[in-house]
Scaffold this active site. Sequence first.
Site, short mmCIF file in Angstrom:
data_model
loop_
_atom_site.label_atom_id
_atom_site.label_comp_id
_atom_site.label_asym_id
_atom_site.label_seq_id
_atom_site.Cartn_x
_atom_site.Cartn_y
_atom_site.Cartn_z
N SER A 61 0.88 -1.35 0.13
CA SER A 61 -0.11 0.02 0.12
C SER A 61 0.91 1.25 0.09
CB SER A 61 -1.12 -0.06 1.19
OG SER A 61 -1.66 1.04 1.26
N GLU A 120 -12.35 6.08 6.75
CA GLU A 120 -11.21 6.50 7.55
C GLU A 120 -10.87 7.76 7.29
OE1 GLU A 120 -9.25 2.77 9.43
OE2 GLU A 120 -8.75 2.77 7.30
N ASN A 172 -8.20 8.78 6.79
CA ASN A 172 -6.95 8.62 5.95
C ASN A 172 -7.32 8.37 4.24
OD1 ASN A 172 -7.54 5.85 5.48
ND2 ASN A 172 -6.39 5.11 7.06
N ARG A 210 -3.42 4.52 20.83
CA ARG A 210 -3.49 3.08 20.51
C ARG A 210 -2.15 2.49 19.87
NH1 ARG A 210 -4.14 2.96 14.84
NH2 ARG A 210 -4.51 0.88 14.70
N ALA A 211 -1.96 1.05 19.96
CA ALA A 211 -0.79 0.51 19.13
C ALA A 211 -1.36 0.48 17.82
CB ALA A 211 -0.62 -0.88 20.01
N GLY A 239 -1.46 -1.27 14.34
CA GLY A 239 -1.50 -2.60 13.68
C GLY A 239 -0.53 -2.76 12.62
#
Length: 554
Positions: free
Chosen positions: A69, A382, A384, A507-508, A510
């Site tokens: 991506s 999203e 993004n 947040r972690a 992904g």
Amino acid sequence: MQTDLPEEVLREYSEKHKKPESVNFAYGTAGFRTLGERLDSVMFRMGVLAGLRSKALGGKTIGVMVTASHNPEADNGVKLVDPMGEMLEQSWESYATYLANAETTDEFITNVQAVIYRGGISISQPANVVYARDTRPSGAALVAALEDGLKAIGVEGGGWNAGVTTTPVLHYLVRTTNTKGTPEDYGEPSEEGYYSKLAAALKALLSGKPSPPPLIVDCANGVGALSVAAFSKHVEGVFQFQPTNTDLQTPGLLNFKAGADFVKTSQSIPPALQGKLSAGQRAASFDGDADRLMYFYLDDQTSQFRMLDGDKIAALVAGHLVELVNAAGLAGRIELGVVQTAYANGSSTKFLEKRLPVKCVPTGVKHLHHAAEAFGIGVYFEANGHGTVVFSKETLALLNSHQPSTPEQTKATEDLIQLTKLINSAVGDALSDLLLVEVVLASKGYTATQWNSSYSDLPNRLVKVLVPDRSLYKTTDAERKLTEPVGLQEKIDALVAQYEAGRSFVRASGTEDAVRVYAEAGTREAADELAFKVAGLVYDEAGGDPAKRPKEFI
Ligand code: 16G
Ligand code: MG
């Protein structure tokens, strides 16, 4: 017919594609993703898993996309696509991780057998797989490894190679192959079929409207350039693209200072477009596999850069769909809703909530897509730029059987039907989303400035924090609150309370070995300060090395 696991063949191929030592692979939000040079064994094993997945579903066609991506060119990745063009079912993600991490051929065979057992798979079932890759230099060799996996598990004809194409095209091929000749027929299963379908819908939707102005499209020096060139031929005289960042030859250019992710994270115009945009003229950016879309323009008064991200696209599209449903005389008969993540700008959520139901879910397309399916028409994006619109079976049936009673209702119903064809409901699709935006703008006679005026984004900041172990970060409430490390959330809350219109969450990631901090507030300075304060808090709480503490963390 194959009745037993072809163990010898699997062994032979597995020896050719050995797992690198001391690497731990994880099937994350978007499949496996890391440096391309590390992925040979993973590709082979995903070929095997794709075959098994197809067998588990009685021979339905499964998709495999080789791409990383928007990541740098040296990275690559692989993800599996389920029969309707959706992401691989979650329970199979753990099978993928399990197979990818087998250290030896013996362990790999044992794990394959375990997957067959646990998945209740009959090995005698046929297996069908379609696969494609983006333009990355590592792609060809990785596809060869994938093909070994497909052959080893006995996929029909060794699979169908769809060549170098975009992620959305691959998803479309999977869905059309599986629905061909059924009531859910989704179009011709070929890349040309995809372009023809979009082109026909675009022509119908633009007919009688002023032609949109030629549109500059930043293709991120990736596969989107091929897609835009191929599609342009189908819409000559109707819609004109001015593709930029289309260099697929020069090494290192993919996603480099180009593309949707660059625009979103740097909140600036790609350097290659500098000086090419006149004030008010809109332009769009795709990411490296063309499943994300970002719009932008330069303010007519100040020439300042203005970004129209996934939230703005959702607001535009959802608003238009509400109007069409009402105009068609279908108000109250189709439930429209929007799905966002915690990254959605607070202003966009406020704007949308006044108009229709809005749901917040964890990051990652599979969560958004799933939640959107609960609505009659579900719009998900999203921030993004990844998103689409999904229509329930009931909605599709209703649109087709609806008897409009006025010419206005007829027109709105026809437009809705054409939109179901223009939109790639299988997955977020930069090309299809771009056409959707252009159709809505043309219908409303909007300029970029008018579109942007729906609401003003709250200033926001995204910061990455490197911590020793990101798996320690556990969240709840669609990632908006941390439950672990215990006590950290309270400290974040105390900081946020000091800022007007402040909001922040941690947040972690992904897809990367990092923790992300998002913050927004009433002013740019406040948003930056809040983000860096929370980042500092996270860094210190994690016991980060004071000597390596980034200097901007407060
Ligand atoms: C992947 C996801 C995207 C998400 C991003 C978050 C898919 C197909 N893609 O690219 O939806 O926004 O990861 O990345 O699901 P992060 O977890 O590193 O923040
Ligand atoms: Mg992408």
